[in-house]
Every structure is written in structure tokens, then in C-alpha cells.
Design an enzyme around this catalytic site. Structure first.
Site, PDB file in Angstrom:
ATOM      1  N   CYS A 189      -5.578  15.444  -4.841  1.00  0.00           N
ATOM      2  CA  CYS A 189      -6.056  14.120  -4.439  1.00  0.00           C
ATOM      3  C   CYS A 189      -5.984  14.026  -2.920  1.00  0.00           C
ATOM      4  CB  CYS A 189      -5.173  13.053  -5.084  1.00  0.00           C
ATOM      5  SG  CYS A 189      -5.477  11.402  -4.453  1.00  0.00           S
ATOM      6  N   CYS A 242     -14.225  13.243  -1.053  1.00  0.00           N
ATOM      7  CA  CYS A 242     -13.606  13.587  -2.333  1.00  0.00           C
ATOM      8  C   CYS A 242     -14.666  13.872  -3.395  1.00  0.00           C
ATOM      9  CB  CYS A 242     -12.715  12.443  -2.793  1.00  0.00           C
ATOM     10  SG  CYS A 242     -12.014  12.720  -4.417  1.00  0.00           S
ATOM     11  N   CYS A 259     -13.608   8.310  -9.962  1.00  0.00           N
ATOM     12  CA  CYS A 259     -12.201   7.914  -9.923  1.00  0.00           C
ATOM     13  C   CYS A 259     -12.076   6.450  -9.504  1.00  0.00           C
ATOM     14  CB  CYS A 259     -11.472   8.805  -8.919  1.00  0.00           C
ATOM     15  SG  CYS A 259      -9.760   8.382  -8.672  1.00  0.00           S
ATOM     16  N   ASP A 287       8.612 -10.847   1.589  1.00  0.00           N
ATOM     17  CA  ASP A 287       7.695  -9.732   1.330  1.00  0.00           C
ATOM     18  C   ASP A 287       7.422  -9.688  -0.170  1.00  0.00           C
ATOM     19  OD1 ASP A 287       6.235  -7.390   1.276  1.00  0.00           O
ATOM     20  OD2 ASP A 287       7.886  -6.084   1.870  1.00  0.00           O
ATOM     21  N   CYS A 331       0.902  -8.241   0.775  1.00  0.00           N
ATOM     22  CA  CYS A 331      -0.038  -7.203   0.336  1.00  0.00           C
ATOM     23  C   CYS A 331      -1.274  -7.841  -0.289  1.00  0.00           C
ATOM     24  CB  CYS A 331       0.639  -6.243  -0.640  1.00  0.00           C
ATOM     25  SG  CYS A 331       1.342  -7.063  -2.075  1.00  0.00           S
ATOM     26  N   TYR A 378      12.832 -10.763  -1.344  1.00  0.00           N
ATOM     27  CA  TYR A 378      12.057  -9.676  -1.971  1.00  0.00           C
ATOM     28  C   TYR A 378      12.359  -8.375  -1.206  1.00  0.00           C
ATOM     29  CZ  TYR A 378       9.301 -13.808  -3.444  1.00  0.00           C
ATOM     30  OH  TYR A 378       8.889 -15.025  -3.911  1.00  0.00           O
ATOM     31  N   GLN A 420       7.757   1.629  -0.122  1.00  0.00           N
ATOM     32  CA  GLN A 420       6.385   1.679   0.391  1.00  0.00           C
ATOM     33  C   GLN A 420       5.832   3.096   0.302  1.00  0.00           C
ATOM     34  OE1 GLN A 420       4.389  -0.692   1.229  1.00  0.00           O
ATOM     35  NE2 GLN A 420       5.618  -2.477   1.767  1.00  0.00           N
ATOM     36  N   CYS A 426      -9.802   5.226  -5.081  1.00  0.00           N
ATOM     37  CA  CYS A 426     -10.295   4.782  -3.767  1.00  0.00           C
ATOM     38  C   CYS A 426     -11.576   3.972  -3.974  1.00  0.00           C
ATOM     39  CB  CYS A 426     -10.651   5.983  -2.888  1.00  0.00           C
ATOM     40  SG  CYS A 426      -9.255   6.986  -2.379  1.00  0.00           S
ATOM     41  N   GLU A 437      16.743  -9.595  -4.140  1.00  0.00           N
ATOM     42  CA  GLU A 437      15.722  -8.805  -4.844  1.00  0.00           C
ATOM     43  C   GLU A 437      16.028  -8.911  -6.337  1.00  0.00           C
ATOM     44  OE1 GLU A 437      13.093  -6.498  -4.526  1.00  0.00           O
ATOM     45  OE2 GLU A 437      13.467  -6.112  -6.651  1.00  0.00           O
TER      46      GLU A 437
HETATM   47  N1  SAH Z   1      10.569  -5.527   1.147  1.00  0.00           N
HETATM   48  C1  SAH Z   1      10.590  -4.378   0.272  1.00  0.00           C
HETATM   49  C2  SAH Z   1       9.988  -4.639  -1.123  1.00  0.00           C
HETATM   50  C3  SAH Z   1       8.671  -5.330  -1.171  1.00  0.00           C
HETATM   51  S1  SAH Z   1       7.826  -5.257  -2.713  1.00  0.00           S
HETATM   52  C4  SAH Z   1       9.950  -3.179   0.923  1.00  0.00           C
HETATM   53  O1  SAH Z   1       9.240  -3.305   1.909  1.00  0.00           O
HETATM   54  O2  SAH Z   1      10.171  -2.061   0.451  1.00  0.00           O
HETATM   55  C5  SAH Z   1       8.244  -6.762  -3.485  1.00  0.00           C
HETATM   56  C6  SAH Z   1       9.609  -6.753  -4.143  1.00  0.00           C
HETATM   57  O3  SAH Z   1       9.811  -8.040  -4.718  1.00  0.00           O
HETATM   58  C7  SAH Z   1       9.777  -5.752  -5.275  1.00  0.00           C
HETATM   59  O4  SAH Z   1      10.900  -4.954  -5.003  1.00  0.00           O
HETATM   60  C8  SAH Z   1      10.020  -6.631  -6.507  1.00  0.00           C
HETATM   61  O5  SAH Z   1      10.931  -6.066  -7.419  1.00  0.00           O
HETATM   62  C9  SAH Z   1      10.589  -7.875  -5.892  1.00  0.00           C
HETATM   63  N2  SAH Z   1      10.469  -9.156  -6.635  1.00  0.00           N
HETATM   64  C10 SAH Z   1       9.479  -9.555  -7.465  1.00  0.00           C
HETATM   65  N3  SAH Z   1       9.697 -10.832  -7.860  1.00  0.00           N
HETATM   66  C11 SAH Z   1      10.843 -11.256  -7.270  1.00  0.00           C
HETATM   67  C12 SAH Z   1      11.579 -12.491  -7.273  1.00  0.00           C
HETATM   68  N4  SAH Z   1      11.154 -13.535  -7.982  1.00  0.00           N
HETATM   69  N5  SAH Z   1      12.702 -12.560  -6.525  1.00  0.00           N
HETATM   70  C13 SAH Z   1      13.117 -11.495  -5.792  1.00  0.00           C
HETATM   71  N6  SAH Z   1      12.480 -10.312  -5.755  1.00  0.00           N
HETATM   72  C14 SAH Z   1      11.349 -10.177  -6.481  1.00  0.00           C
END
Ligand code: SAH
Length: 480
Positions: free
Chosen positions: A186, A85, A91, A408, A435, A339, A310, A94, A360
């Protein structure tokens, strides 16, 4: 030098500011900076790789460590490659383009191992080799770029950027600052998104819409977001504006539709606050649908502007399949997906579970999740909006006995109250999608102390050329 001492004070360590030091690079920080050691002192060197010998100038000293700027690469690493790049050096997007891709994957795995041992005190855990991409470029389905004025210096700027026709630029923040670098192409971005950004920038210039200025809080256009459904080809454009009014709105719509026929949704989001958070609370559809559609592993998803989805669809399928594998379902289990976002993992799980319950915090995402279940004729998944740490304890009181719990969470990891609830519910298996290896390690320690065993960890490279590492972890109750 004691904390708070003046600039002229001498440092107690082996070096002073502006010294030029020759040193060996022994590691890479979680931000991708080289870790240099010389005379028993640690200096971080941007752009240096483990195994290298560099000559670097000391720029800043703290009590225990400092920062140095590379002056000369004396012995390069065999893993060093030429970053493809052109704006890589400036930037902030990355961090690892100068490291061979296979070496990136190996470093990511080792970074996970290090966090598990150091923070989680978890030794001898099986951490599989990172699942990488065959073609690790052009993978992002979402671009979100700040808009600014070419001739305006903003926070920490050390030079003025040349801009487009009448000064409106959009691109990326330079590393460590809020100076915007204008960018049209990009290397990690899907080409549709690059095109959207180029076109929208052109329209903004033509319609003489003023770019937002962070310092004064004036100007209209703050951010442009483009999202592409990589399988369906559908595109969403979001204009984030400082205030409700988007001047010349009908012309905006006409121009976007004409230049980008694949656009299915044009959305405005209003953000009047002085903040780094991109989106404000008010979102309205200017034209078309409020969602675009995409597909993962044969399941169709509706995605609205504010919902998390994602960014690397190919790797997402690999990640979710692993999550389902670690859930080890036979078809009868009750599964909680905490989540859950727009219900992506929930619907993958639902194909093999008895019943899935997703929770969520973002209400729009839950609306999407319900719609997604219907869209795919999936009847054994239900969803509720709210904090996982509040909703799941209530479900337990209502008699929902989960056999498997999938989490998640965002970067900060699971809420402690949620971890307590998991231990209380005591499911046979927990699957943790993470993550952030450091909060993952912290949370795994809590689960281990509560009677669970971390069986295996699978890193998946969702963000090639950046320092980010995603993991999916299989965890079992010890007595099972
Ligand atoms: N499993 C999904 C989202 C993961 S990202 C996927 O793979 O697409 C994490 C998510 O947690 C986000 O959507 C965010 O809005 C949510 N989040 C953040 N804090 C939270 C909480 N206290 N309770 C429930 N969800 C929450």
C-alpha cells in the site's frame, strides 16, 4: 417523482435514469466526489474534479440530486494527476490520488473554511494554509486489514476476487462495499506494516487457519493489525480472531518471530460479534511485551493494542507543536487535556505547564498515559479514566481551576455537557484539535455564543491522498 415511488416512475427533475449528460464540475464533496451541475440540478460524479467538463450517465436519482458515472472526461482539470497506486480505482482507502498534492492541501483548507462559514456561521476567521508533507507517501504507522476468503461473495459484491494459494486474502474493502481486495503493498503504508501483513497472511495460509466469513459468522481469522514505532523500529502484531481459540498458537509465534525479528509484541484480540467494529473486548498477549514504544519530539510513548495513537508520526509532531503554541503557556498554568488517549498531547503540554490533567474513556489508554509520564520523568501530569463530560465537572467541583483546556474529541465532536462545563470553568484559552471540520464548526459556534473567540485555525495534513482533514484551533475568552 415522490419519495418512495416505484422504479419505473418518471423523475420530476431535468433527467431520467440512464440519460447521458454533459456537465461542469463545480466542487468536491467531503467524500471526494465531484459535484456536477446541469440544468440547475446536482449530480455527484465519482472521480471528477472541480473545473472539469464531463459526460456522465445518470445512475440513481433522489428528489433533489442524483449520482452519475463518468463516461468521458471532456476537459480535464490542470490539477489532475495520474494516480500512482494500481488499485486506486477499486480500493476505498484513498480518495484524492487523482488530485495534485498541492491542490489537495488547498482543497482541505477551503473545506475547513466552508464548514466554518456554513455550519459555524463563522466568517472572516484566519485559516492558515494546510501544513503538508514533503514526501506524502508511506506515512501510516498502523495497518488494519480485514481477512476473508477469495471465493466468497460478501455484502454487495459484484464480482469474485482471485485469491492467494488456498483462498485466504487480506487487504482493503472495495469502495462502498465489504468485498475484500487482496493487497500486499500500500502506497500510504509504512513498509514494515506491508511486510507484516504479507508475512502473517503467508503464515495463515501455511497453517491452514480459516478466514472469517462475514455472512455465516464462521472461520477464525478476522483482521490483522500491524503497528510500527517509526522512530524505535518496534513492531506489534495483533490477530483478531472469531473465538478464543487460535489453532496452532505456538507455531504462529515461532513463525512470526522468525520472519519478523523486529516484532516486540504479538497480541490476540477476540471478537465473536457480528459487527463492523474491529476489536472485541478480550485482548491477550501471546508473546512479548503488551506494548511497543515509539518517540515523538523526544518524548517516549508506550502504546498498547487497543490504544489510540496518531497514524502519521511526522505530522503528529507538527500538530502537537501547534497545539502547545496555541496554549501559550508560561510554566505556571493548570491545563486540562480532554480525550487525551495515551497522554501524548498532555506530555507535550507538561513540558511548559504548571500542572496537566488528562482524561480519557479507554482505561488501557490511561494506564499507558501514566506509564508514559513516568517513562519520561514527567511529574506534573496526572490522568483519570472516564468520560470527559463526567470527570471534568467533578474536577471543577474539587477545585481544579483550569487556565487552558485542550480538547481532541473523536469524529462526533465534543459532548454538549463538556462544552457547557468549559463555559462554566471559563478558562482563558481553549485549544481544539479536530479530525472533523463539521463537528468542529458546530462546537466552535457554541463556544462563540458562550463568550469565546476563534482566533486562528491551522489545518494539518495527517492523511495525504484521503479526504480527511485535521485542524488545531486557538480560541480565547473574549475579555482576555
Ligand atoms: N489526544 C489523543 C487522542 C485523540 S483521539 C491523541 O492525540 O493521541 C480521541 C480519544 O477520545 C480516543 O482516545 C477515545 O478513546 C477518546 N474518547 C472518546 N469518547 C470519549 C469521552 N466521552 N471522554 C473521554 N475520552 C473519550
Amino acid at each position: 417523482m415522490s419519495a418512495g415511488a416505484g422504479k419505473s416512475a418518471r423523475h420530476d427533475g431535468p433527467f431520467q435514469k440512464n440519460d447521458v449528460v454533459t456537465m461542469d464540475i463545480v466542487g468536491l464533496t467531503h467524500e471526494g466526489e465531484g459535484v456536477g451541475r446541469s440544468d440547475g440540478f446536482t449530480l455527484f460524479v465519482h472521480g471528477a474534479l472541480p473545473g472539469e467538463k464531463v459526460r456522465a450517465k445518470v445512475m440513481k436519482l433522489k428528489k433533489q440530486y442524483g449520482y452519475a458515472r463518468m463516461e468521458e472526461l471532456l476537459a480535464p482539470s490542470g490539477d489532475r494527476v495520474e494516480p500512482p497506486c494500481e488499485i486506486y480505482k477499486e480500493c476505498g482507502g484513498c480518495q484524492l490520488q487523482h488530485l495534485d498534492y498541492e491542490a489537495q492541501l488547498a482543497w482541505k483548507r477551503q473545506h475547513v473554511v466552508d464548514n466554518l462559514t456554513r455550519i459555524g456561521k463563522l466568517n472572516n476567521i484566519t485559516v492558515h494554509p494546510t501544513i503538508g508533507m514533503d514526501e506524502p507517501w508511506k506515512y501510516r504507522n498502523k495497518a488494519s486489514v480485514p481477512v476473508g476468503h477469495a471465493s466468497v461473495r460478501s455484502g454487495g459484491a459484484d464480482r469474485v476476487e482471485e485469491g492467494g494459494a488456498d483462498g485466504l486474502i487480506a487487504g482493503f474493502y472495495a469502495r462502498g462495499s465489504h468485498r475484500i481486495i487482496d493487497m500486499d503493498d500500500c502506497l500510504i503504508q509504512h513498509e514494515h506494516n506491508d511486510e507484516v501483513i504479507r508475512v502473517v497472511k503467508g503464515i495463515a495460509r501455511e497453517l491452514r487457519v480459516t478466514p472469517y466469513d462475514e455472512e455465516s459468522g464462521t472461520g477464525v481469522l478476522r483482521h490483522i493489525m500491524a503497528r510500527t514505532g517509526v522512530v524505535t523500529g518496534e513492531i506489534m502484531v495483533v490477530l483478531v480472531t472469531n473465538g478464543k481459540r487460535l489453532p496452532r498458537q505456538p507455531e504462529w509465534i515461532e513463525h512470526i518471530r522468525k520472519a519478523l525479528p523486529a516484532v516486540k509484541s504479538i497480541v490476540q484480540n477476540v471478537n465473536e460479534r457480528s459487527t463492523n467494529v474491529i476489536f472485541g473486548d478480550e485482548t491477550k498477549v501471546l508473546w512479548g511485551s503488551e506494548v511497543i514504544y515509539d518517540e515523538l519530539d523526544g518524548i517516549r510513548f508506550a502504546i498498547s493494542a487497543r490504544s489510540f495513537y496518531q497514524v502519521n508520526p511526522a505530522q503528529t509532531v507538527a500538530l502537537y507543536r501547534k497545539a502547545v503554541e496555541y496554549a501559550a503557556l508560561s510554566g505556571t498554568e493548570k491545563v486540562i487535556d480532554a480525550y487525551c488517549g495515551i497522554g501524548t498531547i498532555s506530555l507535550f503540554l507538561a513540558r511548559q505547564a504548571g500542572e496537566v490533567y488528562g482524561v480519557e474513556i479507554v482505561p488501557e489508554a490511561i494506564e499507558d498515559a501514566k506509564r508514559n509520564a513516568q517513562l519520561n520523568g514527567i511529574e506534573n501530569a496526572s490522568f483519570e479514566a472516564g468520560p470527559a463530560e463526567v470527570v471534568i465537572p467533578r474536577w471543577r467541583d474539587e477545585g481544579i481551576e483550569a487556565d487552558v483546556i485542550v480538547v481532541d474529541p473523536p469524529r462526533k465532536g465534543c459532548d454538549p455537557a463538556l462544552l457547557d462545563t468549559i463555559l462554566d470553568i471559563s478558562p482563558e484559552r481553549v485549544v481544539y484539535v479536530s479530525c472533523n471540520p463539521s463537528t468542529l464548526a458546530r462546537d466552535l459556534r457554541v463556544l462563540e455564543d458562550g463568550g469565546y473567540r476563534t482566533v486562528e485555525v491551522q489545518p494539518v495534513d495527517m492523511f495525504p491522498h484521503t479526504v480527511h482533514v485535521e485542524c488545531v484551533v486557538g480560541i480565547c475568552r473574549v475579555d482576555t
